[in-house]
Design a protein around this motif. Structure first.
Motif, short mmCIF file in Angstrom:
data_model
loop_
_atom_site.label_atom_id
_atom_site.label_comp_id
_atom_site.label_asym_id
_atom_site.label_seq_id
_atom_site.Cartn_x
_atom_site.Cartn_y
_atom_site.Cartn_z
N LYS A 1 34.96 58.29 -14.55
CA LYS A 1 36.01 57.97 -15.49
C LYS A 1 37.00 56.99 -14.86
O LYS A 1 36.96 56.75 -13.66
CB LYS A 1 36.74 59.25 -15.92
N LYS A 2 37.89 56.46 -15.71
CA LYS A 2 38.91 55.52 -15.22
C LYS A 2 40.06 56.31 -14.60
O LYS A 2 41.19 56.31 -15.11
CB LYS A 2 39.39 54.63 -16.36
N GLU A 3 39.75 56.99 -13.50
CA GLU A 3 40.72 57.84 -12.81
C GLU A 3 40.97 57.26 -11.42
O GLU A 3 40.25 57.55 -10.47
CB GLU A 3 40.20 59.27 -12.73
N MET A 4 42.00 56.42 -11.32
CA MET A 4 42.24 55.68 -10.09
C MET A 4 43.52 56.10 -9.37
O MET A 4 43.81 55.61 -8.27
CB MET A 4 42.32 54.18 -10.41
N GLY A 5 44.28 57.02 -9.95
CA GLY A 5 45.52 57.45 -9.32
C GLY A 5 45.27 58.13 -7.98
O GLY A 5 44.46 59.04 -7.88
N GLY A 6 45.95 57.68 -6.94
CA GLY A 6 45.77 58.24 -5.60
C GLY A 6 44.53 57.78 -4.89
O GLY A 6 44.21 58.28 -3.80
N GLU B 1 37.56 57.82 -8.23
CA GLU B 1 37.37 59.03 -7.45
C GLU B 1 37.31 60.27 -8.35
O GLU B 1 37.77 61.36 -7.99
CB GLU B 1 38.46 59.15 -6.38
N SER B 2 36.70 60.09 -9.53
CA SER B 2 36.52 61.22 -10.45
C SER B 2 35.84 62.39 -9.76
O SER B 2 34.95 62.21 -8.92
CB SER B 2 35.67 60.79 -11.66
N ASN B 3 36.25 63.59 -10.12
CA ASN B 3 35.71 64.80 -9.51
C ASN B 3 34.32 65.14 -10.03
O ASN B 3 33.81 64.52 -10.95
CB ASN B 3 36.65 65.98 -9.77
N THR B 4 33.72 66.17 -9.41
CA THR B 4 32.44 66.77 -9.83
C THR B 4 31.33 65.72 -9.88
O THR B 4 30.59 65.62 -10.85
CB THR B 4 32.59 67.48 -11.20
N ARG B 5 31.21 64.95 -8.81
CA ARG B 5 30.15 63.94 -8.72
C ARG B 5 29.48 63.98 -7.35
O ARG B 5 30.13 64.25 -6.34
CB ARG B 5 30.70 62.54 -8.97
N TRP B 6 28.19 63.70 -7.36
CA TRP B 6 27.39 63.59 -6.15
C TRP B 6 26.42 62.42 -6.29
O TRP B 6 26.07 62.02 -7.40
CB TRP B 6 26.55 64.83 -5.91
N VAL B 7 25.94 61.92 -5.16
CA VAL B 7 24.79 61.02 -5.13
C VAL B 7 23.65 61.79 -4.48
O VAL B 7 23.81 62.37 -3.40
CB VAL B 7 25.09 59.72 -4.35
N PHE C 1 46.50 62.39 -4.03
CA PHE C 1 46.50 63.05 -5.34
C PHE C 1 47.71 63.96 -5.47
O PHE C 1 48.39 63.98 -6.50
CB PHE C 1 45.24 63.91 -5.52
N MET C 2 47.98 64.73 -4.42
CA MET C 2 49.06 65.71 -4.44
C MET C 2 50.42 65.04 -4.64
O MET C 2 51.30 65.59 -5.30
CB MET C 2 49.06 66.52 -3.15
N SER C 3 50.62 63.87 -4.05
CA SER C 3 51.90 63.17 -4.15
C SER C 3 52.20 62.77 -5.59
O SER C 3 53.37 62.72 -6.00
CB SER C 3 51.90 61.93 -3.25
N ILE C 4 51.15 62.47 -6.36
CA ILE C 4 51.33 62.06 -7.74
C ILE C 4 51.42 63.26 -8.67
O ILE C 4 52.29 63.31 -9.55
CB ILE C 4 50.17 61.14 -8.19
N ASP C 5 50.53 64.23 -8.48
CA ASP C 5 50.48 65.39 -9.37
C ASP C 5 49.99 66.60 -8.58
O ASP C 5 48.78 66.77 -8.38
CB ASP C 5 49.56 65.13 -10.56
N VAL D 1 45.38 60.70 -12.05
CA VAL D 1 44.75 61.54 -11.02
C VAL D 1 43.52 62.21 -11.63
O VAL D 1 43.56 62.68 -12.77
CB VAL D 1 45.74 62.60 -10.50
N PRO D 2 42.39 62.27 -10.91
CA PRO D 2 41.17 62.87 -11.45
C PRO D 2 41.37 64.30 -11.93
O PRO D 2 41.99 65.12 -11.26
CB PRO D 2 40.20 62.81 -10.27
N ARG D 3 40.81 64.58 -13.11
CA ARG D 3 40.83 65.93 -13.68
C ARG D 3 39.62 66.73 -13.21
O ARG D 3 38.64 66.16 -12.72
CB ARG D 3 40.81 65.86 -15.21
N THR D 4 39.70 68.05 -13.40
CA THR D 4 38.59 68.94 -13.05
C THR D 4 38.25 69.84 -14.22
O THR D 4 39.14 70.45 -14.81
CB THR D 4 38.95 69.80 -11.82
N ASP D 5 36.97 69.91 -14.54
CA ASP D 5 36.47 70.78 -15.61
C ASP D 5 35.66 71.89 -14.93
O ASP D 5 34.59 71.63 -14.37
CB ASP D 5 35.60 69.98 -16.57
#
Length: 286
Positions: A130-135, A217-223, A11-15, A149-153
């Motif tokens: 979400k369609k967040e596949m970067g990294g 790899e969207s953020n703020t998710r759990w199973v 993630f860091m390498s992209i953004d 890259v996945p966003r964070t709210d």
């Protein structure tokens, strides 16, 4: 106390800005997944030569992302370290702000682990995919570059953590694992490796390609594995938060379906999952 450490250099390498925010999000997810309330964070900031404008830009963006998350979540940075000029003949390392998170557990007897526990228990996905596949691990495996890259709210993260911790402290949740590297597919596999199998259907996740559902790899998710007859109470706690019932704990295989025709995308015994998981490092190291 609960302690964890995370960062995703891909993630860091992209953004660097979004990657730094994602690192704090993952710290919080890890702590909340066992029933701990995030209390404070520390860092080890590893970057290249800041005398070069591009490297200095990475450092600036990363620290800006960390600061925003810390302020928004009211989490103090209680310790830190900075390691600069990490470069060699092939260039600089990826910007890598390694983050440590410390959480407080009110009653350790109420903490949960990540392994599936009891057949017939329901399996829920907490959070929005979400369609967040970067990294992502998926894009690396497919040799694809770039992507979102996945966003964070911060608000969504706070509400979701509070609801999850409440449900764990209430004894509703039997097991929980955050969705991170490898997406939902890897999360489910890791939960099955440690315990029992599962049968899940991704159809309720909505109109999205199955590979996005499995590997985003969207953020703020759990199973979360929810105890039998506790589903209504669990859903009430998560009122207003994205929640998807996927299936149930079942057997000794991981089975995943999706689509109108209920196509079977994964059907593997736990023994195979464990073998693949356990042999990876040896294959990499030779």
């Amino acid at each position: 106390l609960a302690v964890t450490s995370d960062v995703n250099p891909y993630f860091m390498s992209i953004d660097p800005y979004l990657g730094a925010r994602a690192a704090v999000d993952e710290i919080c997810r890890n702590l909340a997944a066992v029933g701990a309330r995030p209390d404070s964070i520390g860092d080890c900031l590893n970057f290249g030569n800041p005398e070069k404008p591009e490297r200095m830009g990475e450092l600036h963006d990363a620290t800006r992302g960390l600061a925003e998350m810390a302020r928004g979540l009211h989490l103090p940075f209680v310790s830190g370290n900075v390691s600069l000029y990490n470069e060699g003949t092939e260039g600089a390392i990826p910007p890598t702000p390694t983050i440590m998170g410390i959480g407080i557990v009110n009653d350790i007897r109420k903490c949960v682990t990540s392994d599936f526990k009891e057949e017939g228990n329901s399996i829920y996905l907490i959070g929005e995919t979400k369609k967040e596949m970067g990294g992502s691990e998926y894009y690396r495996a497919m040799e694809l570059a770039g992507g979102r890259v996945p966003r964070t709210d911060i608000d969504a993260l706070t509400k979701s953590m509070n609801a999850l911790i409440k449900s764990i402290e209430s004894g509703i949740v039997s097991s929980c694992h955050d969705v991170s590297s490898g997406g939902l597919a890897v999360c489910l596999a890791e939960m099955a490796i440690g315990g029992k199998g599962a049968e899940v259907c991704l159809y309720a996740m909505g109109d999205m390609r199955s590979d996005f559902k499995l590997f985003s790899e969207s953020n703020t998710r759990w199973v979360a594995e929810v105890k039998k007859e506790k589903e209504k109470e669990f859903e009430e706690i998560f009122d207003g938060i994205k929640l998807t019932k996927l299936g149930e704990v079942k057997g000794d295989r991981l089975v995943v379906y999706d689509g109108d025709e209920m196509k079977k995308y994964i059907d593997l015994p736990i023994s195979t999952l464990y073998e693949k998981w356990g042999s990876t490092l040896q294959k990499i190291m030779g």
